[in-house]
Design an enzyme around this catalytic site. Structure first.
Site, PDB file in Angstrom:
ATOM      1  CB  SER A   1     -15.470  10.882 -36.860  1.00 47.34           C
ATOM      2  OG  SER A   1     -15.303  11.837 -38.034  1.00 47.34           O
TER       3      SER A   1
ATOM      4  CE1 TYR B   1     -10.005  13.163 -36.262  1.00 49.47           C
ATOM      5  CE2 TYR B   1     -12.118  12.476 -38.023  1.00 49.47           C
ATOM      6  CZ  TYR B   1     -11.609  13.091 -36.694  1.00 49.47           C
ATOM      7  OH  TYR B   1     -12.126  13.257 -35.700  1.00 49.47           O
TER       8      TYR B   1
END
Length: 246
Positions: free
Chosen positions: A144, A157
């Site tokens: 990501s 995350y």
């Protein structure tokens, strides 16, 4: 080039019930791979996707198990290997559980890391030795932009995906001489139900130089290329698909 460059290859896509996972699965199936469609809570979604791919003349099957469960992953990967070596692994499964760090509960931290980072270990490690024996393999880790640039409210995350990036680089070195490549794809803002709740059109225009969200198919196109024989000299890389965001 062969119309179906992945003909005869078996591919596992984790998190294949989501927008990104299903797009990657469709691309690999169209390229000739037999795709194992993993899901945990959305078994009906991957069953429907397997039917859709079958109707289109491709081959796929659903595999349902919990990536956070050691025993379930061991049993599932053993069952996959009974039917043949898995030569392409796309570690796409991941979850968000956002909170600013001072207010983050321990359960939020552990869950997000357990799915993305420990899940990568639980499926890739048991499938790797048989792959190495074939002297051909592709491991793709879906990372990501948050792992590269950071993102408020996503320390868990970013940590999970950042760990995946580092694992990508280290594993690439271990297996490079055996014809196996290991790369990460780091998407930015991609059209999906998950992104729709976080970014409106105006915000996207302001943040992203190309002034739109990316599509799952644009990420899947890179995955298809990296999984192909043509990408055999690309390994240990974290490639961003983000419209110039960073």
């Amino acid at each position: 080039m062969n119309h179906k460059p992945l003909h005869g290859k078996r591919a596992l896509v984790t998190g294949a019930s989501g927008a990104l996972g299903s797009a990657i699965a469709r691309r690999l199936a169209a390229d000739g791979a037999h795709v194992l469609l993993h899901a945990n809570s959305r078994a009906d979604t991957v069953a429907a996707l397997a039917e859709e791919l079958g109707a289109a003349g491709h081959t796929a099957e659903p595999v349902v198990f919990d990536l956070t469960d050691d025993a379930a992953c061991a049993a599932a990967t053993a069952a996959m290997l009974q039917a043949g070596t898995v030569q392409i692994i796309v570690n796409n499964a991941g979850v968000h559980d956002d909170a600013v760090f001072p207010g983050m509960r321990a359960a939020q931290w552990h869950k997000v890391i357990d799915v993305s980072l420990n899940g990568f270990f639980r499926v890739t490690q048991p499938l790797l030795l048989p792959m190495l024996r074939t002297r051909w393999g592709r491991i793709l880790n879906i990372s990501s932009v948050a792992a590269i640039a950071g993102n408020r409210g996503q320390v868990n995350y970013a940590a999970a995906k950042g760990g995946l990036n580092s694992a990508t680089k280290a594993l690439a070195l271990e297996v490079a001489s055996r014809g196996v490549t290991v790369n990460a794809i780091a998407p930015g803002i991609i059209e999906s139900p998950m992104a729709a709740g976080s970014f409106d059109a105006e915000t996207i225009k302001r943040l992203v130089p190309v002034q739109r969200a990316g599509t799952p198919n644009e990420v899947a196109a890179l995955a298809g290329f990296l999984a192909s024989a043509e990408a055999g000299y690309i390994t240990g890389q974290i490639i961003s698909v983000n419209g110039g965001l960073i």
